[in-house]
Design an enzyme around this catalytic site. Structure first.
Site, PDB file in Angstrom:
ATOM      1  N   HIS A 189     -22.263  84.972  82.365  1.00  0.00           N
ATOM      2  CA  HIS A 189     -21.701  83.636  82.080  1.00  0.00           C
ATOM      3  C   HIS A 189     -22.074  83.058  80.707  1.00  0.00           C
ATOM      4  O   HIS A 189     -22.670  81.985  80.611  1.00  0.00           O
ATOM      5  CB  HIS A 189     -22.021  82.633  83.194  1.00  0.00           C
ATOM      6  CG  HIS A 189     -23.460  82.519  83.618  1.00  0.00           C
ATOM      7  ND1 HIS A 189     -24.483  82.273  82.737  1.00  0.00           N
ATOM      8  CD2 HIS A 189     -24.032  82.608  84.842  1.00  0.00           C
ATOM      9  CE1 HIS A 189     -25.611  82.208  83.413  1.00  0.00           C
ATOM     10  NE2 HIS A 189     -25.370  82.414  84.680  1.00  0.00           N
TER      11      HIS A 189
ATOM     12  N   HIS B 298     -29.456  86.128  83.013  1.00  0.00           N
ATOM     13  CA  HIS B 298     -29.057  84.720  82.852  1.00  0.00           C
ATOM     14  C   HIS B 298     -29.868  84.193  81.678  1.00  0.00           C
ATOM     15  O   HIS B 298     -31.092  84.106  81.763  1.00  0.00           O
ATOM     16  CB  HIS B 298     -29.366  83.953  84.143  1.00  0.00           C
ATOM     17  CG  HIS B 298     -29.163  82.461  84.038  1.00  0.00           C
ATOM     18  ND1 HIS B 298     -28.395  81.750  84.929  1.00  0.00           N
ATOM     19  CD2 HIS B 298     -29.642  81.540  83.158  1.00  0.00           C
ATOM     20  CE1 HIS B 298     -28.401  80.458  84.598  1.00  0.00           C
ATOM     21  NE2 HIS B 298     -29.158  80.310  83.527  1.00  0.00           N
TER      22      HIS B 298
ATOM     23  N   HIS C 264     -19.164  88.761  89.801  1.00  0.00           N
ATOM     24  CA  HIS C 264     -20.240  87.756  89.818  1.00  0.00           C
ATOM     25  C   HIS C 264     -19.873  86.630  90.779  1.00  0.00           C
ATOM     26  O   HIS C 264     -19.210  85.666  90.391  1.00  0.00           O
ATOM     27  CB  HIS C 264     -20.443  87.217  88.393  1.00  0.00           C
ATOM     28  CG  HIS C 264     -21.623  86.298  88.245  1.00  0.00           C
ATOM     29  ND1 HIS C 264     -22.308  86.176  87.053  1.00  0.00           N
ATOM     30  CD2 HIS C 264     -22.238  85.462  89.106  1.00  0.00           C
ATOM     31  CE1 HIS C 264     -23.291  85.299  87.191  1.00  0.00           C
ATOM     32  NE2 HIS C 264     -23.266  84.839  88.433  1.00  0.00           N
TER      33      HIS C 264
ATOM     34  N   ASP D 154     -18.650  83.543  88.669  1.00  0.00           N
ATOM     35  CA  ASP D 154     -19.895  82.865  89.052  1.00  0.00           C
ATOM     36  C   ASP D 154     -19.591  81.874  90.182  1.00  0.00           C
ATOM     37  O   ASP D 154     -20.185  80.793  90.253  1.00  0.00           O
ATOM     38  CB  ASP D 154     -20.545  82.155  87.860  1.00  0.00           C
ATOM     39  CG  ASP D 154     -22.003  81.804  88.125  1.00  0.00           C
ATOM     40  OD1 ASP D 154     -22.540  82.227  89.169  1.00  0.00           O
ATOM     41  OD2 ASP D 154     -22.603  81.091  87.300  1.00  0.00           O
TER      42      ASP D 154
HETATM   43 ZN    ZN Z   1     -24.400  83.252  89.071  1.00  0.00          ZN
END
Ligand code: ZN
Length: 444
Positions: free
Chosen positions: A234, A180, A56, A307
């Site tokens: 995440h 997400h 990611h 991320d």
């Molecule tokens: Zn991301």
């Protein structure tokens, strides 16, 4: 090439063994003697792990008005030095662009510039999705798609109704949906009149834990109903982790968290220059961070990924004074392996097998490239990290781009001595090999 005398971490566990590389692949593992003329890497006292995967990352891309600080070149160079050999980035379809053209555009940016192998997750932005094209792409190996339950302004929001349609369509194809999770209704219900925009800590109030938990509940319900494999990106709250754990018995769900949710708290947002640590989801309260660390040590996360989304110092600072104008994202790509090593192995006394599982095997499974990637086994790509786990303490470096360091003052004894990418020596004796042209490949 023969890697001799190291502790080799295979999917079955660790053992003292020699490992022969032939061409781009691992040829054999065992008690091996060098062949005439074969080059030998002395791994005595060192560990041999599969090349790590950051599944990611946001690099070499434009987000809103901002050009991200890291290019494929800078990001992959740093990643490689820490033992990461494969990166997975994101492609957001642009207006009027076909999905295939979006893929071509991003693959072209990576090719010839990346030192790591690269794969992409795809975010279609037009509705309905072009299902026939999606089917062709999945058949060609593009098996991961990503959607958002928020970011209406950026044109990324997808309703739960549409998520359900996507999951019903993807399930029979064997594709996986990354989500997400922040519930947009919960976010919009936050009373912004009570927010002091000059206080970076307000970012945490603007995006409360309840938003993540609400979206995770809805998405888990859809995953169970449709049978579509879902990966929650995440995860930043322990309450969401608990719900995901409970759903595993009846839904094909996996999840990741990022090192910053395990290492930092929202208190950092209240400090001077706290705006530099604005990311989404936001850093959480100390009690949540502590629960996430316990979850991480207990194996609640299938994988860890950064991320990584580094904005330039100038772009980050331009939003100082109004937290809603600060671009949201942190550097992390160079910190993934060192920070997880420090947390899981040094602090929680878990074996290096945890890293082999959660930074190599499981990310490779997510990307659909296991066991070609993510495992030390005969026939797998010879993506290998030879590491001294008790090296000299050195600073953790999250980025080499013009962006702020996420973990100033943190150090690690994770000391990468050698890295092979598909059989090619790309780090030797702790130093990057300088190729005429970066040799990372774009994976299907
Ligand atoms: Zn991301």
């Amino acid at each position: 090439m023969l890697i001799q005398g190291g502790t080799v971490w295979t999917p079955e566990g660790a053992r003292r063994a020699d490992l022969r590389v032939a061409g781009e692949a691992i040829a054999e593992i065992g008690d091996l003697a060098p062949l005439p003329g074969e080059s030998v890497v002395d791994a005595a006292g060192l560990h041999v792990l599969p090349g790590m995967i950051d599944a990611h990352v946001h690099i070499d891309d434009t987000i809103g008005p901002y050009d991200l600080a890291d290019t494929f070149s800078s990001a992959s160079t740093l990643a490689l030095a820490t033992g990461v050999t494969t990166l997975a980035g994101f492609i957001t379809q642009r207006p009027g662009e076909t999905l295939s053209d979006a893929l071509k555009r991003c693959r072209a940016r990576a090719r010839g510039r990346t030192r790591c192998d690269v794969r992409f997750h795809l975010t279609p932005t037009e509705w309905p999705w072009p299902w026939a094209e999606v089917e062709r792409l999945v058949a060609a190996g593009c098996t991961t798609f990503k959607l958002y339950t928020t970011y209406r302004e950026a044109g990324l929001f997808t309703s739960y109704e549409r998520l359900a349609v996507v999951m019903e369509r993807l399930a029979p194809l064997g594709a996986r949906l990354l989500v997400h999770c922040e519930d947009d209704d919960v976010l919009r219900a936050v009373d912004v009149s009570a927010i002091d925009p000059g206080d970076a800590h307000e970012h945490a109030r603007l995006r409360p834990e309840a938003a993540e938990v609400a979206a995770v509940e809805r998405v888990l319900d859809l995953a169970a109903r449709t049978g579509c494999p879902v990966h929650i990106v995440h995860v930043s709250t322990a309450d969401a982790v608990a719900r995901i754990a409970a759903a595993r018995s009846h839904a094909a769900v996996t999840c990741e968290t990022a090192p910053h949710y395990l290492q930092l708290t929202d208190a950092a947002l209240s400090e001077r220059n706290g705006h530099r640590l604005v990311c989404t989801p936001p850093l959480r309260a100390a009690a949540t961070r502590a629960r996430l660390e316990a979850d991480a040590a207990a194996g609640a996360f299938d994988l860890f990924a950064t991320d990584h989304c580094a904005f330039t110092k100038a772009d980050k600072d331009a939003g100082r004074g109004d937290v809603r104008a600060v671009p949201s994202g942190l550097a992390g790509i160079g910190a993934l392996v060192p920070m997880l090593f420090e947390l899981l192995v040094v602090r929680h006394h878990l074996g290096l097998g945890e890293l082999a599982t959660r930074l190599a095997a499981n990310p490779a499974k997510l990307l659909g490239v296991y066991p070609r990637k993510g495992a030390i086994a005969a026939g797998s790509d010879a993506d290998l990290v030879v590491v001294d786990s008790a090296g000299p303490q050195r600073p953790v470096v999250s980025t080499v781009a013009d962006a702020y360091e996420t973990y100033p003052g943190r150090t690690t004894s994770w000391d990468v001595r050698h890295v092979l990418l598909r059989g090619e020596a790309v780090v030797t004796d702790g130093a990057l090999v300088e190729p005429a042209r970066p040799t990372g490949q774009v994976l299907a």
